[in-house]
Design a protein around this motif. Structure first.
Motif, PDB file in Angstrom:
ATOM      1  N   TYR A 187     103.532  42.020  70.536  1.00 42.18           N
ATOM      2  CA  TYR A 187     102.831  42.002  72.084  1.00 42.18           C
ATOM      3  C   TYR A 187     103.855  41.712  73.039  1.00 42.18           C
ATOM      4  N   ASP A 188     104.972  41.724  72.901  1.00 42.18           N
ATOM      5  CA  ASP A 188     106.157  41.535  73.760  1.00 42.18           C
ATOM      6  C   ASP A 188     106.131  39.902  74.140  1.00 42.18           C
ATOM      7  N   ILE A 189     105.518  39.045  73.348  1.00 39.41           N
ATOM      8  CA  ILE A 189     105.797  37.792  73.453  1.00 39.41           C
ATOM      9  C   ILE A 189     106.988  37.175  72.344  1.00 39.41           C
ATOM     10  N   ASN A 190     108.045  36.915  73.025  1.00 36.98           N
ATOM     11  CA  ASN A 190     109.305  36.664  72.475  1.00 36.98           C
ATOM     12  C   ASN A 190     109.491  34.918  72.732  1.00 36.98           C
ATOM     13  N   LEU A 191     109.172  34.367  71.493  1.00 34.59           N
ATOM     14  CA  LEU A 191     109.465  32.702  71.630  1.00 34.59           C
ATOM     15  C   LEU A 191     110.696  32.520  70.789  1.00 34.59           C
ATOM     16  N   THR A 192     111.324  31.325  71.241  1.00 37.21           N
ATOM     17  CA  THR A 192     112.398  30.860  70.639  1.00 37.21           C
ATOM     18  C   THR A 192     112.007  29.996  69.601  1.00 37.21           C
ATOM     19  N   ASN A 193     113.017  29.500  68.807  1.00 35.25           N
ATOM     20  CA  ASN A 193     112.647  28.483  67.732  1.00 35.25           C
ATOM     21  C   ASN A 193     112.135  27.152  68.114  1.00 35.25           C
ATOM     22  N   ASP A 194     112.650  26.731  69.353  1.00 36.86           N
ATOM     23  CA  ASP A 194     112.202  25.571  70.110  1.00 36.86           C
ATOM     24  C   ASP A 194     110.992  25.435  70.505  1.00 36.86           C
ATOM     25  N   ASP A 195     110.528  26.848  70.725  1.00 33.64           N
ATOM     26  CA  ASP A 195     108.871  26.774  70.964  1.00 33.64           C
ATOM     27  C   ASP A 195     107.698  26.669  69.800  1.00 33.64           C
ATOM     28  N   ILE A 196     108.633  26.595  68.595  1.00 36.56           N
ATOM     29  CA  ILE A 196     107.583  26.559  67.432  1.00 36.56           C
ATOM     30  C   ILE A 196     107.780  25.223  66.615  1.00 36.56           C
ATOM     31  N   ILE A 197     107.022  24.757  66.110  1.00 37.48           N
ATOM     32  CA  ILE A 197     107.138  23.887  65.167  1.00 37.48           C
ATOM     33  C   ILE A 197     106.232  24.373  63.917  1.00 37.48           C
ATOM     34  N   SER A 198     107.045  24.429  62.854  1.00 36.77           N
ATOM     35  CA  SER A 198     106.563  25.213  61.568  1.00 36.77           C
ATOM     36  C   SER A 198     107.357  25.380  60.585  1.00 36.77           C
ATOM     37  N   ASN A 199     107.214  25.783  59.433  1.00 36.47           N
ATOM     38  CA  ASN A 199     108.039  25.953  58.137  1.00 36.47           C
ATOM     39  C   ASN A 199     109.201  27.442  58.499  1.00 36.47           C
ATOM     40  N   ASP A 200     110.398  27.056  57.953  1.00 38.42           N
ATOM     41  CA  ASP A 200     111.355  27.912  57.953  1.00 38.42           C
ATOM     42  C   ASP A 200     111.356  28.861  56.585  1.00 38.42           C
ATOM     43  N   ILE A 201     111.554  30.262  56.820  1.00 35.92           N
ATOM     44  CA  ILE A 201     111.685  30.986  55.661  1.00 35.92           C
ATOM     45  C   ILE A 201     112.922  31.602  55.685  1.00 35.92           C
ATOM     46  N   GLU A 202     113.546  31.926  54.589  1.00 34.94           N
ATOM     47  CA  GLU A 202     114.890  32.403  54.484  1.00 34.94           C
ATOM     48  C   GLU A 202     114.824  33.739  53.458  1.00 34.94           C
ATOM     49  N   PHE A 203     115.659  34.764  53.628  1.00 36.62           N
ATOM     50  CA  PHE A 203     115.676  35.786  52.695  1.00 36.62           C
ATOM     51  C   PHE A 203     116.981  36.145  52.447  1.00 36.62           C
ATOM     52  N   GLU A 204     117.089  36.409  50.990  1.00 37.62           N
ATOM     53  CA  GLU A 204     118.213  36.804  50.266  1.00 37.62           C
ATOM     54  C   GLU A 204     117.999  38.042  49.517  1.00 37.62           C
ATOM     55  N   GLY A 205     118.280  39.245  50.348  1.00 33.47           N
ATOM     56  CA  GLY A 205     117.685  40.438  49.671  1.00 33.47           C
ATOM     57  C   GLY A 205     115.987  40.402  49.623  1.00 33.47           C
ATOM     58  N   ASN A 206     115.614  40.397  48.696  1.00 33.56           N
ATOM     59  CA  ASN A 206     114.029  40.535  48.343  1.00 33.56           C
ATOM     60  C   ASN A 206     113.681  39.167  48.104  1.00 33.56           C
ATOM     61  N   LYS A 207     114.464  38.178  47.887  1.00 32.17           N
ATOM     62  CA  LYS A 207     113.954  36.794  47.554  1.00 32.17           C
ATOM     63  C   LYS A 207     113.780  35.898  48.710  1.00 32.17           C
TER      64      LYS A 207
END
Length: 318
Positions: free
Chosen positions: A107-127
């Motif tokens: 929706y063309d809403i581009n937030l930075t990490n500082d705009d969000i208090i939430s959990n992090d998620i990381e990808f290593e391939g499909n893991k």
């Protein structure tokens, strides 16, 4: 508390989005596990944090597939107007930052990490790996929304919380005021605990109620600045637009401060200087002004001054 410092802390799933983003991913790639962990969550065998972590980490998909699936998650599109209104806000979610940015970017809403208090998620391939940088003390929700509210209150902010469900309850209890999504469980929670709230059906409702009760009457948006610039035949870059939006809103803030003054005992003032104009009497007199003007004209025809032609052709003398 500084009454001028206001922030909205907003839940994401069901509050901004129309359906749960994590459930959408599980329905697409692991519906059987989703039903199993949902049953365990409802019977209190696992926490909300474990529901999210176990569910997302069970998915064997790439980040690209993750984001592509999030295109199925729609939002309350009045949130776009809310973002453009210029109010200060952060999203506080028991989901993940990528769930939020992935959906809102559509929706063309581009937030930075500082705009969000939430959990992090990381990808290593499909893991997939989920981590909890804002973990609550009980390690139940995954994100401590209550602490988020209290942290901003300690900084002098008036905190408005916007939410819908159980992960929001502790934040709702301590927020200065809460807006609750219509027909959600948080309505009953507020009623049962005698917590003041405003039910809303769209983010326009939130903005209108806020402006009427606490906010300024005039709040210029980016679109307003662009409209003013167009009328003034000016062009601004993004940083200039933001600066002018801030500066113009400060002017309106000051005007509203002036409007708060009690002037009921002050007589109207028509001039800041206590002077009177010295005017001659309004009498008809003979004047040679017409003759003097014609005498000084470089080119004339009887009682008319001849000027160069400037419209509809080349300049001529007569």
């Amino acid at each position: 508390m500084n009454k001028d410092k206001v922030i909205f802390l907003i839940d994401f799933d069901i509050t901004i989005s129309k359906k749960d983003s994590t459930d959408t991913l599980l329905n697409e790639y692991n519906p059987k596990l989703k039903e199993e962990i949902r049953r365990k969550y409802r019977s209190k065998e696992i926490t909300m944090r474990e529901y999210l972590k176990n569910g997302l980490e069970s998915l064997s998909i790439t980040k690209k597939e993750f984001l592509e699936t999030l295109k199925k998650v729609k939002i309350d599109e009045t949130f776009v107007d809310f973002v453009n209104s210029g109010v200060t806000f952060k999203i506080v979610s028991a989901g993940t930052k990528l769930n939020i940015t992935g959906v809102l970017s559509n929706y063309d809403i581009n937030l930075t990490n500082d705009d969000i208090i939430s959990n992090d998620i990381e990808f290593e391939g499909n893991k997939i790996t989920v981590t909890n940088p804002f973990l609550d003390k009980e390690e139940y929700y995954g994100v401590d929304k209550k602490e988020a509210v209290e942290n901003f209150q300690r900084q002098g902010y008036k905190v408005f919380f916007v939410g819908d469900g159980p992960s929001d309850y502790r934040a709702i209890e301590v927020a200065d005021f809460s807006f609750i999504r219509k027909d959600t469980r948080a309505i009953n929670f507020c009623e049962e605990n005698d917590i003041k709230y405003k039910e809303f059906d769209s983010f326009n409702d939130v903005l209108e109620y806020y402006k009427r009760k606490w906010g300024r009457k005039i709040m210029l948006t980016k679109e307003d600045v662009l409209k003013i610039a167009k009328l003034s035949k000016l062009k601004f870059n993004e940083s200039e637009i933001e600066k002018f939006k801030e500066d113009l809103n400060k002017i309106f803030d000051y005007m509203e401060e002036l409007n708060k003054l009690d002037t009921s005992q002050v007589e109207p003032l028509f001039n800041v200087l206590d002077l009177k104009d010295k005017l001659r009497k309004d009498k008809v007199i003979n004047s040679e002004i017409k003759k003097n003007i014609l005498d000084n004209a470089p080119n004339k025809d009887e009682n008319f001054i001849i000027v160069p032609k400037v419209i509809g052709g080349e300049n001529v003398d007569n």
